[in-house]
Design a protein around this motif. Structure first.
Motif, PDB file in Angstrom:
ATOM      1  N   ASP A   3       0.834  -1.193   0.000  1.00 49.76           N
ATOM      2  CA  ASP A   3       0.000   0.000   0.000  1.00 49.76           C
ATOM      3  C   ASP A   3       0.870   1.245   0.000  1.00 49.76           C
ATOM      4  OD1 ASP A   3      -1.698   2.095   0.580  1.00 49.76           O
ATOM      5  OD2 ASP A   3      -2.975   0.892   1.889  1.00 49.76           O
ATOM      6  N   SER A  45       0.134 -11.429  -4.031  1.00 50.27           N
ATOM      7  CA  SER A  45      -0.938 -11.113  -3.087  1.00 50.27           C
ATOM      8  C   SER A  45      -1.564  -9.751  -3.320  1.00 50.27           C
ATOM      9  CB  SER A  45      -0.410 -11.197  -1.657  1.00 50.27           C
ATOM     10  OG  SER A  45       0.634 -10.261  -1.454  1.00 50.27           O
ATOM     11  N   ASN A  47       0.109  -6.602  -4.247  1.00 52.78           N
ATOM     12  CA  ASN A  47       0.838  -5.400  -3.842  1.00 52.78           C
ATOM     13  C   ASN A  47       0.581  -4.214  -4.765  1.00 52.78           C
ATOM     14  OD1 ASN A  47       1.927  -6.776  -1.707  1.00 52.78           O
ATOM     15  ND2 ASN A  47       3.906  -7.152  -2.676  1.00 52.78           N
ATOM     16  N   VAL A  50      -4.247  -4.348  -5.758  1.00 46.92           N
ATOM     17  CA  VAL A  50      -5.264  -3.772  -4.876  1.00 46.92           C
ATOM     18  C   VAL A  50      -5.254  -2.244  -4.927  1.00 46.92           C
ATOM     19  CG1 VAL A  50      -5.988  -3.532  -2.471  1.00 46.92           C
ATOM     20  CG2 VAL A  50      -5.454  -5.797  -3.398  1.00 46.92           C
ATOM     21  N   ALA A  71      -4.245 -15.068  -0.603  1.00 48.34           N
ATOM     22  CA  ALA A  71      -3.965 -13.812   0.106  1.00 48.34           C
ATOM     23  C   ALA A  71      -4.487 -12.620  -0.686  1.00 48.34           C
ATOM     24  CB  ALA A  71      -2.466 -13.675   0.346  1.00 48.34           C
ATOM     25  N   ARG A  74      -8.244 -12.329  -0.117  1.00 51.37           N
ATOM     26  CA  ARG A  74      -8.534 -11.778   1.208  1.00 51.37           C
ATOM     27  C   ARG A  74      -8.214 -10.282   1.261  1.00 51.37           C
ATOM     28  NH1 ARG A  74      -5.442 -14.872   3.861  1.00 51.37           N
ATOM     29  NH2 ARG A  74      -3.676 -13.450   4.112  1.00 51.37           N
ATOM     30  N   ARG A  75      -7.097  -9.915   0.678  1.00 56.97           N
ATOM     31  CA  ARG A  75      -6.688  -8.503   0.696  1.00 56.97           C
ATOM     32  C   ARG A  75      -7.665  -7.638  -0.090  1.00 56.97           C
ATOM     33  NH1 ARG A  75      -0.484  -6.894  -0.686  1.00 56.97           N
ATOM     34  NH2 ARG A  75      -0.528  -4.724   0.007  1.00 56.97           N
ATOM     35  N   GLU A  78     -10.794  -7.147   1.967  1.00 53.51           N
ATOM     36  CA  GLU A  78     -10.588  -6.187   3.058  1.00 53.51           C
ATOM     37  C   GLU A  78     -10.581  -4.753   2.547  1.00 53.51           C
ATOM     38  OE1 GLU A  78      -6.952  -7.492   4.768  1.00 53.51           O
ATOM     39  OE2 GLU A  78      -7.877  -9.135   5.917  1.00 53.51           O
ATOM     40  N   ALA A  79     -10.084  -4.572   1.316  1.00 52.59           N
ATOM     41  CA  ALA A  79     -10.037  -3.237   0.720  1.00 52.59           C
ATOM     42  C   ALA A  79     -11.336  -2.872   0.001  1.00 52.59           C
ATOM     43  CB  ALA A  79      -8.870  -3.143  -0.267  1.00 52.59           C
TER      44      ALA A  79
END
Length: 252
Positions: A3, A45, A47, A50, A71, A74-75, A78-79
């Protein structure tokens, strides 16, 4: 990429993020579409995926690791961008087993060429996935940065070995199978007919500066970010960067 809002993460990714974001902004203006189709090969995942989805783009991540793709899922959830991020198991050499040719406005190939058996074929596939005038973002390990890192660690023989090794490796224990010079990377891109727009050195200083200094000295992080940005475009620093970034555009 991590992020870009996280300060320590931004040290390693700020240059690439800014260059990539500018390239996508230009594609948005050129196409008239606010949401672009982006392919991230070896995107792991998420980087980069997202943060790009947060900007509103649709991102397909191709990665050989099921754990990385889990991952990523899931990421993205969450975002709150799960509807704009899709993970597919595969790799750049078998890219068109899982995605379509010519279907993307931008293709990211970050940290991939070091590990594939045929880097030239990997670059060709990344380019073939692009639409006309699409943007190619290529990031790979730089030879010079590894040589300097080994030398500063006192491993002078290994540093010299990396200089003379065709793959830029410092020994059998080297975890990176291959490193590149800026010239080698631009030649790989140019051989596909893609126009090389810019070359940047990434992590010119970030890996050499003690972390405690950046974390504790007031204003040090911001000053180091500005220094990295200023040095990134200067050819003199390409030869000592930990990574090299090439931005290209597929000719119509």
């Amino acid at each position: 990429m991590p992020d870009p809002m996280r300060p320590r993460a931004s040290l390693r990714t700020a240059v690439v993020w800014e260059v990539l974001k500018d390239a996508l902004d230009r594609r948005v203006k050129a196409t008239g579409r606010e949401a672009l189709d982006v392919l991230d090969t070896g995107g792991g995942s998420g980087n980069f995926a997202v943060p790009l989805a947060r900007l509103g783009h649709r991102v397909t991540v191709v990665d050989p690791s099921p754990n990385a793709l889990f991952a990523l899922e899931r990421r993205a959830a969450e975002a709150e961008v799960a509807d704009r991020v899709r993970g597919v198991q595969g790799d750049v050499l078998g890219l068109f087993d899982v995605v379509e040719r010519g279907g993307y406005d931008a293709v990211l190939c970050h940290g991939v060429l070091e590990y594939v058996e045929d880097p030239a074929a990997g670059v060709r596939n990344a380019v073939d996935a692009l639409r006309a005038e699409g943007a190619l973002s290529l990031l790979a390990a730089g030879l010079g940065g590894a040589v300097i890192a080994r030398a500063l660690a006192g491993h002078f023989t290994e540093a010299r070995r990396a200089l003379g090794d065709p793959a830029g490796r410092w020994g059998d224990g080297d975890p990176v199978p291959r490193r590149f010079t800026a010239e080698q990377l631009t030649e790989l891109v140019a051989a596909t007919g893609v126009e090389v727009g810019a070359v940047h050195g990434v992590r010119v200083f970030a890996d050499l500066v003690p972390g405690v200094l950046v974390d504790t000295e007031p204003g040090a992080l911001d000053a180091l970010l500005k220094l990295e940005a200023a040095a990134a475009e200067l050819p003199a620093f390409h030869s000592v960067a930990t990574q090299l970034h090439v931005l290209g555009e597929k000719r119509a």
